[in-house]
Design a protein around this motif. Structure first.
Motif, PDB file in Angstrom:
ATOM      1  N   VAL A 184       5.329   4.390  -4.328  1.00 52.02           N
ATOM      2  CA  VAL A 184       6.312   4.254  -4.278  1.00 52.02           C
ATOM      3  C   VAL A 184       6.554   2.654  -5.062  1.00 52.02           C
ATOM      4  CG1 VAL A 184       7.129   1.991  -2.039  1.00 52.02           C
ATOM      5  CG2 VAL A 184       5.604   4.031  -1.175  1.00 52.02           C
ATOM      6  N   THR A 185       7.334   2.423  -5.406  1.00 50.09           N
ATOM      7  CA  THR A 185       8.127   1.652  -6.246  1.00 50.09           C
ATOM      8  C   THR A 185       8.858   0.318  -5.357  1.00 50.09           C
ATOM      9  OG1 THR A 185       8.523   3.091  -7.961  1.00 50.09           O
ATOM     10  CG2 THR A 185       9.559   0.729  -7.724  1.00 50.09           C
ATOM     11  N   VAL A 186       8.234  -0.751  -5.765  1.00 51.72           N
ATOM     12  CA  VAL A 186       8.664  -1.809  -4.399  1.00 51.72           C
ATOM     13  C   VAL A 186       9.016  -3.514  -5.658  1.00 51.72           C
ATOM     14  CG1 VAL A 186       7.648  -4.077  -3.348  1.00 51.72           C
ATOM     15  CG2 VAL A 186       7.320  -1.383  -3.519  1.00 51.72           C
ATOM     16  N   ASN A 187       9.788  -3.648  -5.642  1.00 49.70           N
ATOM     17  CA  ASN A 187      10.415  -4.740  -6.250  1.00 49.70           C
ATOM     18  C   ASN A 187       9.958  -5.989  -5.650  1.00 49.70           C
ATOM     19  OD1 ASN A 187      11.806  -6.569  -7.976  1.00 49.70           O
ATOM     20  ND2 ASN A 187      14.133  -5.732  -7.159  1.00 49.70           N
ATOM     21  N   PHE A 188       9.369  -6.784  -6.033  1.00 47.97           N
ATOM     22  CA  PHE A 188       8.674  -8.447  -5.379  1.00 47.97           C
ATOM     23  C   PHE A 188       8.808  -8.382  -5.518  1.00 47.97           C
ATOM     24  CE2 PHE A 188       4.601  -4.929  -4.079  1.00 47.97           C
ATOM     25  CZ  PHE A 188       4.337  -5.193  -3.175  1.00 47.97           C
ATOM     26  N   GLU A 189       9.414  -9.730  -4.994  1.00 44.38           N
ATOM     27  CA  GLU A 189      10.168 -11.073  -4.282  1.00 44.38           C
ATOM     28  C   GLU A 189       9.495 -11.997  -6.396  1.00 44.38           C
ATOM     29  OE1 GLU A 189      10.348 -14.174  -1.723  1.00 44.38           O
ATOM     30  OE2 GLU A 189       8.239 -14.115  -1.210  1.00 44.38           O
ATOM     31  N   HIS A 190       8.172 -11.946  -6.290  1.00 44.73           N
ATOM     32  CA  HIS A 190       7.743 -12.872  -7.394  1.00 44.73           C
ATOM     33  C   HIS A 190       6.778 -12.652  -8.591  1.00 44.73           C
ATOM     34  CE1 HIS A 190       7.015 -15.431  -4.568  1.00 44.73           C
ATOM     35  NE2 HIS A 190       7.438 -16.080  -3.525  1.00 44.73           N
ATOM     36  N   ILE A 191       6.830 -10.897  -8.252  1.00 41.63           N
ATOM     37  CA  ILE A 191       5.785  -9.903  -9.993  1.00 41.63           C
ATOM     38  C   ILE A 191       7.031  -9.039 -10.848  1.00 41.63           C
ATOM     39  CG2 ILE A 191       4.434 -11.006  -9.685  1.00 41.63           C
ATOM     40  CD1 ILE A 191       3.117  -8.075  -8.518  1.00 41.63           C
ATOM     41  N   GLY A 192       8.514  -8.953 -10.092  1.00 38.91           N
ATOM     42  CA  GLY A 192       8.806  -7.957 -10.160  1.00 38.91           C
ATOM     43  C   GLY A 192       9.190  -6.762  -9.637  1.00 38.91           C
ATOM     44  N   LYS A 193       9.214  -5.217  -9.792  1.00 34.05           N
ATOM     45  CA  LYS A 193       9.071  -3.843  -9.920  1.00 34.05           C
ATOM     46  C   LYS A 193       7.434  -3.254 -10.369  1.00 34.05           C
ATOM     47  CE  LYS A 193      13.915  -2.073  -9.731  1.00 34.05           C
ATOM     48  NZ  LYS A 193      14.405  -1.068 -10.064  1.00 34.05           N
ATOM     49  N   ILE A 194       6.773  -3.238  -9.473  1.00 38.39           N
ATOM     50  CA  ILE A 194       5.535  -2.522  -9.244  1.00 38.39           C
ATOM     51  C   ILE A 194       5.571  -0.703  -8.961  1.00 38.39           C
ATOM     52  CG2 ILE A 194       3.259  -2.324  -8.190  1.00 38.39           C
ATOM     53  CD1 ILE A 194       3.495  -4.689 -10.620  1.00 38.39           C
ATOM     54  N   LEU A 195       5.072  -0.350  -8.994  1.00 40.03           N
ATOM     55  CA  LEU A 195       4.744   1.304  -8.923  1.00 40.03           C
ATOM     56  C   LEU A 195       2.737   0.808  -8.573  1.00 40.03           C
ATOM     57  CD1 LEU A 195       4.683   3.864  -8.688  1.00 40.03           C
ATOM     58  CD2 LEU A 195       3.695   4.646 -10.391  1.00 40.03           C
ATOM     59  N   VAL A 196       3.507   1.677  -6.953  1.00 35.39           N
ATOM     60  CA  VAL A 196       1.719   1.592  -5.734  1.00 35.39           C
ATOM     61  C   VAL A 196       1.833   2.501  -5.645  1.00 35.39           C
ATOM     62  CG1 VAL A 196       1.019   0.261  -3.705  1.00 35.39           C
ATOM     63  CG2 VAL A 196       3.129  -0.824  -5.020  1.00 35.39           C
ATOM     64  N   ASN A 197       0.262   3.120  -5.339  1.00 35.35           N
ATOM     65  CA  ASN A 197       0.178   4.256  -4.808  1.00 35.35           C
ATOM     66  C   ASN A 197      -0.383   4.323  -3.034  1.00 35.35           C
ATOM     67  OD1 ASN A 197      -1.652   6.699  -3.318  1.00 35.35           O
ATOM     68  ND2 ASN A 197      -2.435   6.943  -5.685  1.00 35.35           N
ATOM     69  N   ILE A 198       0.267   4.185  -2.545  1.00 35.57           N
ATOM     70  CA  ILE A 198       0.322   3.527  -0.917  1.00 35.57           C
ATOM     71  C   ILE A 198      -1.302   4.068  -0.602  1.00 35.57           C
ATOM     72  CG2 ILE A 198       2.192   2.968  -0.523  1.00 35.57           C
ATOM     73  CD1 ILE A 198       2.721   5.182   1.192  1.00 35.57           C
ATOM     74  N   ALA A 199      -1.541   5.445  -1.168  1.00 34.48           N
ATOM     75  CA  ALA A 199      -3.725   6.155  -0.433  1.00 34.48           C
ATOM     76  C   ALA A 199      -4.205   5.256  -0.914  1.00 34.48           C
ATOM     77  CB  ALA A 199      -3.387   7.253  -1.034  1.00 34.48           C
ATOM     78  N   SER A 200      -4.271   4.224  -2.156  1.00 37.71           N
ATOM     79  CA  SER A 200      -5.027   2.768  -2.277  1.00 37.71           C
ATOM     80  C   SER A 200      -4.417   2.136  -1.660  1.00 37.71           C
ATOM     81  CB  SER A 200      -5.518   3.323  -3.667  1.00 37.71           C
ATOM     82  OG  SER A 200      -5.642   4.687  -4.453  1.00 37.71           O
ATOM     83  N   VAL A 201      -3.639   1.869  -2.013  1.00 37.10           N
ATOM     84  CA  VAL A 201      -3.180   0.180  -1.430  1.00 37.10           C
ATOM     85  C   VAL A 201      -1.892   0.020  -0.723  1.00 37.10           C
ATOM     86  CG1 VAL A 201      -1.825  -1.781  -2.378  1.00 37.10           C
ATOM     87  CG2 VAL A 201      -3.687  -0.423  -4.188  1.00 37.10           C
ATOM     88  N   PRO A 202      -2.620   0.494   0.805  1.00 39.52           N
ATOM     89  CA  PRO A 202      -1.649   0.303   1.498  1.00 39.52           C
ATOM     90  C   PRO A 202      -0.698  -0.778   1.924  1.00 39.52           C
ATOM     91  CG  PRO A 202      -3.792  -0.350   2.233  1.00 39.52           C
ATOM     92  CD  PRO A 202      -4.089  -0.093   0.645  1.00 39.52           C
ATOM     93  N   LEU A 203       0.275  -0.850   2.183  1.00 40.25           N
ATOM     94  CA  LEU A 203       1.331  -1.487   2.162  1.00 40.25           C
ATOM     95  C   LEU A 203       1.665  -1.809   3.763  1.00 40.25           C
ATOM     96  CD1 LEU A 203       3.930  -0.618  -0.710  1.00 40.25           C
ATOM     97  CD2 LEU A 203       1.941  -2.453  -0.461  1.00 40.25           C
ATOM     98  N   ASP A 204       2.112  -3.340   4.196  1.00 38.28           N
ATOM     99  CA  ASP A 204       2.511  -3.922   5.539  1.00 38.28           C
ATOM    100  C   ASP A 204       3.278  -3.859   5.237  1.00 38.28           C
ATOM    101  OD1 ASP A 204      -0.029  -4.160   6.001  1.00 38.28           O
ATOM    102  OD2 ASP A 204       0.291  -6.038   5.886  1.00 38.28           O
ATOM    103  N   VAL A 205       4.363  -2.913   6.754  1.00 40.06           N
ATOM    104  CA  VAL A 205       5.959  -2.646   6.580  1.00 40.06           C
ATOM    105  C   VAL A 205       6.497  -3.912   7.993  1.00 40.06           C
ATOM    106  CG1 VAL A 205       7.974  -1.635   7.889  1.00 40.06           C
ATOM    107  CG2 VAL A 205       6.324  -0.650   6.648  1.00 40.06           C
ATOM    108  N   ILE A 206       7.376  -4.827   7.383  1.00 36.68           N
ATOM    109  CA  ILE A 206       7.492  -6.104   7.499  1.00 36.68           C
ATOM    110  C   ILE A 206       8.951  -5.609   8.738  1.00 36.68           C
ATOM    111  CG2 ILE A 206       8.832  -7.888   7.508  1.00 36.68           C
ATOM    112  CD1 ILE A 206       7.203  -8.332   4.467  1.00 36.68           C
ATOM    113  N   ALA A 207       8.947  -6.222   9.835  1.00 35.15           N
ATOM    114  CA  ALA A 207      10.508  -6.031  11.272  1.00 35.15           C
ATOM    115  C   ALA A 207      10.832  -6.673  10.049  1.00 35.15           C
ATOM    116  CB  ALA A 207       9.822  -6.899  12.112  1.00 35.15           C
TER     117      ALA A 207
END
Length: 63
Positions: free
Chosen positions: A36-59
């Protein structure tokens, strides 16, 4: 047979990495399987392997 390429996280969703709150919230740019590629507000685009790094979905009302 091809591996399943669906992801529980979809482009356009807002997420947070609970292990790295300093990254802020991010918007999902792409999601293929566990990659999953995510554009975070403080660090920019990061490729995340969600099998190793679970992300919380925000409402919608939280961002």
């Amino acid at each position: 047979m091809a591996p399943d390429q669906t992801s529980p996280i979809e482009p356009g969703q807002w997420v947070r990495n609970p292990a790295r709150p300093e990254w802020g919230i991010g918007q999902v740019q792409s999601a293929i399987g566990d990659r999953v590629t995510v554009n975070f507000e403080h660090i920019g685009k990061i490729l995340v392997n969600i099998a190793s790094v679970p992300l919380d979905v925000i409402a919608e009302d939280e961002h």
